[in-house]
Write a protein that holds these residues in place. Structure first.
Motif, PDB file in Angstrom:
ATOM      1  N   LYS A 132       0.841  -1.198   0.000  1.00 40.81           N
ATOM      2  CA  LYS A 132       0.000   0.000   0.000  1.00 40.81           C
ATOM      3  C   LYS A 132       0.876   1.248   0.000  1.00 40.81           C
ATOM      4  CE  LYS A 132      -1.992  -1.274   3.770  1.00 40.81           C
ATOM      5  NZ  LYS A 132      -2.881  -1.197   4.939  1.00 40.81           N
ATOM      6  N   LYS A 133       0.412   2.153  -0.769  1.00 43.11           N
ATOM      7  CA  LYS A 133       1.097   3.446  -0.736  1.00 43.11           C
ATOM      8  C   LYS A 133       0.782   4.140   0.587  1.00 43.11           C
ATOM      9  CE  LYS A 133       1.083   4.087  -5.730  1.00 43.11           C
ATOM     10  NZ  LYS A 133       0.685   4.955  -6.851  1.00 43.11           N
ATOM     11  N   SER A 134       1.718   4.866   1.065  1.00 41.56           N
ATOM     12  CA  SER A 134       1.561   5.489   2.384  1.00 41.56           C
ATOM     13  C   SER A 134       0.416   6.476   2.423  1.00 41.56           C
ATOM     14  CB  SER A 134       2.862   6.173   2.789  1.00 41.56           C
ATOM     15  OG  SER A 134       3.237   7.134   1.809  1.00 41.56           O
ATOM     16  N   GLU A 135       0.091   7.132   1.272  1.00 42.41           N
ATOM     17  CA  GLU A 135      -0.943   8.156   1.293  1.00 42.41           C
ATOM     18  C   GLU A 135      -2.344   7.581   1.108  1.00 42.41           C
ATOM     19  OE1 GLU A 135       0.686   7.914  -2.938  1.00 42.41           O
ATOM     20  OE2 GLU A 135       1.452   7.924  -0.884  1.00 42.41           O
ATOM     21  N   VAL A 136      -2.474   6.275   0.794  1.00 38.23           N
ATOM     22  CA  VAL A 136      -3.787   5.635   0.575  1.00 38.23           C
ATOM     23  C   VAL A 136      -4.213   4.932   1.858  1.00 38.23           C
ATOM     24  CG1 VAL A 136      -5.056   3.911  -0.728  1.00 38.23           C
ATOM     25  CG2 VAL A 136      -3.365   5.350  -1.880  1.00 38.23           C
ATOM     26  N   ILE A 137      -5.454   5.209   2.261  1.00 37.42           N
ATOM     27  CA  ILE A 137      -6.017   4.574   3.462  1.00 37.42           C
ATOM     28  C   ILE A 137      -6.894   3.418   3.009  1.00 37.42           C
ATOM     29  CG2 ILE A 137      -7.458   4.885   5.506  1.00 37.42           C
ATOM     30  CD1 ILE A 137      -6.720   7.851   5.437  1.00 37.42           C
ATOM     31  N   SER A 138      -6.560   2.230   3.477  1.00 36.69           N
ATOM     32  CA  SER A 138      -7.329   1.043   3.099  1.00 36.69           C
ATOM     33  C   SER A 138      -8.092   0.518   4.300  1.00 36.69           C
ATOM     34  CB  SER A 138      -6.391  -0.038   2.549  1.00 36.69           C
ATOM     35  OG  SER A 138      -7.117  -1.193   2.203  1.00 36.69           O
ATOM     36  N   LEU A 139      -9.407   0.358   4.128  1.00 32.71           N
ATOM     37  CA  LEU A 139     -10.264  -0.199   5.185  1.00 32.71           C
ATOM     38  C   LEU A 139     -10.639  -1.655   4.908  1.00 32.71           C
ATOM     39  CD1 LEU A 139     -12.702   2.840   5.622  1.00 32.71           C
ATOM     40  CD2 LEU A 139     -10.622   2.342   6.916  1.00 32.71           C
ATOM     41  N   LEU A 140     -10.303  -2.132   3.709  1.00 33.40           N
ATOM     42  CA  LEU A 140     -10.676  -3.493   3.308  1.00 33.40           C
ATOM     43  C   LEU A 140      -9.453  -4.380   3.276  1.00 33.40           C
ATOM     44  CD1 LEU A 140     -13.038  -2.606   0.299  1.00 33.40           C
ATOM     45  CD2 LEU A 140     -13.696  -3.011   2.675  1.00 33.40           C
ATOM     46  N   ASP A 141      -9.702  -5.682   3.303  1.00 34.75           N
ATOM     47  CA  ASP A 141      -8.627  -6.648   3.148  1.00 34.75           C
ATOM     48  C   ASP A 141      -7.956  -6.434   1.794  1.00 34.75           C
ATOM     49  OD1 ASP A 141      -8.134  -9.677   1.912  1.00 34.75           O
ATOM     50  OD2 ASP A 141      -7.398  -9.381   3.966  1.00 34.75           O
ATOM     51  N   SER A 142      -6.655  -6.640   1.730  1.00 35.18           N
ATOM     52  CA  SER A 142      -5.918  -6.361   0.497  1.00 35.18           C
ATOM     53  C   SER A 142      -6.410  -7.192  -0.685  1.00 35.18           C
ATOM     54  CB  SER A 142      -4.425  -6.614   0.729  1.00 35.18           C
ATOM     55  OG  SER A 142      -4.209  -7.960   1.126  1.00 35.18           O
ATOM     56  N   LYS A 143      -6.675  -8.473  -0.437  1.00 34.42           N
ATOM     57  CA  LYS A 143      -7.169  -9.335  -1.516  1.00 34.42           C
ATOM     58  C   LYS A 143      -8.558  -8.905  -1.957  1.00 34.42           C
ATOM     59  CE  LYS A 143      -8.102 -14.139  -2.698  1.00 34.42           C
ATOM     60  NZ  LYS A 143      -8.130 -15.534  -2.236  1.00 34.42           N
ATOM     61  N   ARG A 144      -9.371  -8.591  -1.000  1.00 36.08           N
ATOM     62  CA  ARG A 144     -10.731  -8.131  -1.287  1.00 36.08           C
ATOM     63  C   ARG A 144     -10.678  -6.829  -2.095  1.00 36.08           C
ATOM     64  NH1 ARG A 144     -16.229  -8.701  -1.628  1.00 36.08           N
ATOM     65  NH2 ARG A 144     -17.418  -7.347  -0.225  1.00 36.08           N
ATOM     66  N   SER A 145      -9.820  -5.922  -1.685  1.00 39.74           N
ATOM     67  CA  SER A 145      -9.668  -4.652  -2.375  1.00 39.74           C
ATOM     68  C   SER A 145      -9.190  -4.859  -3.808  1.00 39.74           C
ATOM     69  CB  SER A 145      -8.680  -3.770  -1.613  1.00 39.74           C
ATOM     70  OG  SER A 145      -8.483  -2.539  -2.285  1.00 39.74           O
ATOM     71  N   MET A 146      -8.283  -5.806  -3.999  1.00 41.01           N
ATOM     72  CA  MET A 146      -7.767  -6.082  -5.334  1.00 41.01           C
ATOM     73  C   MET A 146      -8.865  -6.620  -6.248  1.00 41.01           C
ATOM     74  SD  MET A 146      -4.686  -8.669  -6.427  1.00 41.01           S
ATOM     75  CE  MET A 146      -5.619 -10.099  -5.884  1.00 41.01           C
ATOM     76  N   ASN A 147      -9.685  -7.563  -5.772  1.00 39.82           N
ATOM     77  CA  ASN A 147     -10.775  -8.134  -6.578  1.00 39.82           C
ATOM     78  C   ASN A 147     -11.794  -7.067  -6.979  1.00 39.82           C
ATOM     79  OD1 ASN A 147      -9.668 -10.695  -6.440  1.00 39.82           O
ATOM     80  ND2 ASN A 147     -10.850 -11.265  -4.604  1.00 39.82           N
ATOM     81  N   ILE A 148     -12.096  -6.144  -6.051  1.00 40.19           N
ATOM     82  CA  ILE A 148     -13.056  -5.077  -6.353  1.00 40.19           C
ATOM     83  C   ILE A 148     -12.484  -4.143  -7.409  1.00 40.19           C
ATOM     84  CG2 ILE A 148     -14.294  -3.096  -5.407  1.00 40.19           C
ATOM     85  CD1 ILE A 148     -14.320  -4.650  -2.706  1.00 40.19           C
ATOM     86  N   ASN A 149     -11.205  -3.828  -7.320  1.00 41.45           N
ATOM     87  CA  ASN A 149     -10.568  -2.948  -8.298  1.00 41.45           C
ATOM     88  C   ASN A 149     -10.514  -3.587  -9.684  1.00 41.45           C
ATOM     89  OD1 ASN A 149      -9.949  -0.568  -6.784  1.00 41.45           O
ATOM     90  ND2 ASN A 149      -8.335  -1.708  -5.721  1.00 41.45           N
ATOM     91  N   ILE A 150     -10.304  -4.900  -9.728  1.00 42.18           N
ATOM     92  CA  ILE A 150     -10.330  -5.609 -11.017  1.00 42.18           C
ATOM     93  C   ILE A 150     -11.713  -5.501 -11.648  1.00 42.18           C
ATOM     94  CG2 ILE A 150     -10.198  -7.896 -12.069  1.00 42.18           C
ATOM     95  CD1 ILE A 150      -7.993  -8.568 -10.040  1.00 42.18           C
TER      96      ILE A 150
END
Length: 500
Positions: A132-150
Motif C-alpha cells: 500500500k502506498k503510504s498516502e492511501v487509506i485502506s479499510l478493506l482486506d488487500s485481496k478483497r480490495s484487489m478483486n473489487i478494483n479488477i
C-alpha cells in the motif's frame, strides 16, 4: 303346500328374536339361541360391492408360419396380454386392426436369420499482499480490495456514475455479466460499518473503499441489483422454457399420431413372431418400444447385416413411405435430446422462489420508488410463471398419455428416457439405410469387376485358341510340302478312292 310354521313367540326381556329355521333341504340346522340376558341384534347380511368390469380389448395376433430351421432370437420385451387388453386405445390395438402394406418374405428371413450349425497456474491466495502506498487509506482486506478494483476496471467509469446506473436500474448499460460479478462483491455488514464510521480524509481512501461509499448511498442497492439480474435472466429463461415445452408437446403428439410408425411396428411384430415361433417370446401381440434398438443385436448370416438392416432394406424396396416417421420425428426429438423435463421443472421452481423472495423484499422496502417502479414487473413475471406452469402440466399430462399409448408402466415411466430411446432408434434406422446403400454400391462394383475379369479371361482364351489353330494349319502344310519334295508318295484317302 304351505310354508314352514312361524317361530314361537319370543319371551320378553331376552333381546331380539332368534333367526327362523331354514327351509327344508336348504343349509344346516339353525344356530343355538343366545343365553338368557344377552341382547342380540339380528345379523344383517353383508353387502358385497359389485364392480362393472371393463370390456376386454380385442387384439388379434396375426398368425405367422413356423420356420423350418432353428431361428436366432429377436430379444424384444414382450408386453403381457393382460396389460394389452386392459389399456384401451393403445398403439397395439390400432396395429392389430391394420392391414399389411408389406408382406414379409419369411423364406428370406429364415435364410438370413437362421442359426448356423456348428462346423502450473499461479494461486492468488498464496500471492504476497500488495504494498500500500503510504498516502492511501485502506479499510478493506488487500485481496478483497484487489478483486473489487479488477471488477471496477471493466466499467471505465467514475464510481459515482456506476452508482447512478444501479440506482436507475439501467440493465442495458450494466449488462448481465457485470451485474452477476457485482452481486458477488457486495459490501459485507462489517465493511459497511467500517466505511460509514470513517471520519478521516475521504480522498485518501482506496478506490474500492470509495466505490463502496458511493454504493452505500443508493437505497436498497442489493435489492436493486437482484431485481436487475432477475429482469435479464427471466426474459431469456422464460422464452427458452416455453420453446422447450412446445418441443416436448410436438414430439409427443407426433409420436402418438404417426401412422407410419404403427405400420413399421406391425412389420417388426410379424417378423419377430416368425423368428420367435415356439418360444416364450413368440406369439406376442406387442412389444416395448425400447426393443426396437435391439434389432441391431440380431445378426444375420451375411457379414455386417443385422435384422434392422434387412427390415429397412425391405421397406425401401416395397414401401419407402413407411419410414416417414423417421424424417418427421428426428428433428423434434433432437431439439429436446439435451433437455430434461425434471431439470426444467427444478429451474422453474428456483425462478419462482427468486421471484417470491424479491417480491417480499420489494413490499418490505422503505424505498417507495422501488415499490412503484417494479410493481408491474413483478406482476407480469408472476403471470408468466403461471402460464409456464400450465404448459408444464400439459406436457406431464401428455407424457402419461404417451406411456399409456405404448403400454409403459406409468409409475416408472420417464418421458426423457423414452424419447431419447426413440431418437437412438431413428438414428440407427438412418445408419442402416446408409450401410445398405454403401453395401449395394460395393456389391455392384465387385460384380462389375468380376464381369470385366471374366470377359478379359474369355478374350484371352479365345486369342490363344485362335493362335493355336493358326499355328497348327501352318505346320501341316509345311509337313506335306516337305514330304512331296522328299519323293514320298502320299496315301490316298477313302473319299478320293470312292471318287475314282
Amino acid at each position: 303346500m304351505g310354508g314352514p310354521p312361524p317361530p314361537p313367540p319370543h319371551p320378553p326381556g331376552l333381546g331380539g328374536p332368534p333367526p327362523p329355521p331354514p327351509l327344508p333341504g336348504i343349509g344346516g340346522p339353525p344356530p343355538p339361541p343366545p343365553p338368557p340376558g344377552v341382547n342380540t341384534a339380528p345379523i344383517m347380511p353383508s353387502v358385497v360391492p359389485t364392480y362393472q368390469m371393463a370390456a376386454p380389448i380385442s387384439i388379434i395376433v396375426v398368425p405367422t408360419p413356423t420356420p423350418s430351421k432353428k431361428m436366432k432370437i429377436y430379444n424384444w420385451t414382450k408386453i403381457q396380454d393382460r396389460t394389452l387388453r386392459t389399456s384401451a386405445g393403445n398403439v397395439w390395438e390400432k396395429v392389430s386392426a391394420l392391414s399389411d402394406r408389406i408382406h414379409p418374405d419369411f423364406h428370406a428371413v429364415e435364410e438370413m436369420f437362421s442359426q448356423k450349425t456348428v462346423s502450473h497456474a499461479n494461486d492468488m491466495s498464496d500471492s504476497a499482499p500488495m504494498k500500500k502506498k503510504s498516502e492511501v487509506i485502506s479499510l478493506l482486506d488487500s485481496k478483497r480490495s484487489m478483486n473489487i478494483n479488477i471488477f471496477l476496471k471493466q466499467f471505465k467509469r467514475a464510481n459515482s456514475e456506476i452508482a447512478s446506473l444501479i440506482s436507475a436500474g439501467d440493465t442495458q448499460q450494466l449488462g448481465q455479466e457485470k451485474l452477476v460479478l457485482l452481486q458477488k462483491i457486495m459490501p459485507q455488514p462489517d465493511e459497511v460499518e467500517a466505511i460509514s464510521r470513517f471520519e478521516g480524509d475521504e480522498t485518501k481512501l482506496g478506490n474500492a473503499e470509495q466505490f463502496f461509499k458511493e454504493l452505500i448511498k443508493v437505497g436498497d442497492y442489493k435489492l436493486r441489483v437482484n431485481i436487475m439480474i432477475l429482469n435479464i435472466d427471466f426474459v431469456s429463461t422464460a422464452a427458452e422454457m416455453r420453446a422447450t415445452l412446445n418441443d416436448y408437446k410436438s414430439a409427443i403428439e407426433t409420436t402418438i399420431s404417426s401412422i407410419s410408425l404403427e405400420q413399421f411396428l406391425r412389420l417388426v411384430l410379424r417378423i419377430g413372431n416368425f423368428m420367435n415361433k415356439g418360444r416364450y417370446a413368440g406369439n406376442a401381440a406387442g412389444f416395448r418400444l425400447c426393443s426396437l434398438c435391439k434389432l441391431t443385436d440380431t445378426k444375420s448370416n451375411r457379414s455386417r447385416v443385422t435384422l434392422l438392416h434387412y427390415i429397412v432394406e425391405e421397406v425401401y424396396k416395397q414401401d419407402e413411405a413407411m419410414l416417414t416417421f423417421v424424417e418427421k420425428l428426428q428433428p423434434l426429438l433432437l431439439s429436446i435430446s439435451r433437455k430434461s423435463l425434471d431439470n426444467l421443472e427444478s429451474e422453474l421452481n428456483v425462478t419462482k422462489g427468486s421471484v417470491s423472495t424479491i417480491s417480499k423484499a420489494i413490499k418490505q422496502s422503505k424505498e417507495e420508488l422501488i415499490k412503484e417502479k417494479y410493481k408491474d414487473f413483478i406482476a407480469d413475471v408472476t403471470n408468466q410463471l403461471k402460464d409456464i406452469y400450465h404448459q408444464l402440466d400439459e406436457v406431464k399430462s401428455q407424457s402419461k398419455k404417451l406411456a399409456k399409448f405404448f403400454c409403459e408402466d406409468e409409475k416408472t415411466f420417464s418421458v426423457d428416457e423414452f424419447l431419447l430411446e426413440l431418437l437412438t432408434f431413428l438414428e440407427k434406422c438412418e445408419q442402416a439405410h446408409t450401410d445398405n446403400v454403401r453395401r449395394k454400391e460395393l456389391e455392384e462394383k465387385n460384380a462389375k469387376r468380376k464381369r470385366e475379369r471374366e470377359e478379359a479371361s474369355k478374350k484371352k482364351t479365345a486369342k490363344k485358341q485362335s493362335k493355336r489353330e493358326s499355328e497348327g494349319e501352318v505346320d501341316l502344310v509345311e509337313m506335306l510340302l516337305g514330304e512331296i519334295k522328299n519323293g514320298k508318295t502320299l496315301r490316298r484317302t477313302r473319299r478320293t478312292e470312292r471318287a475314282n
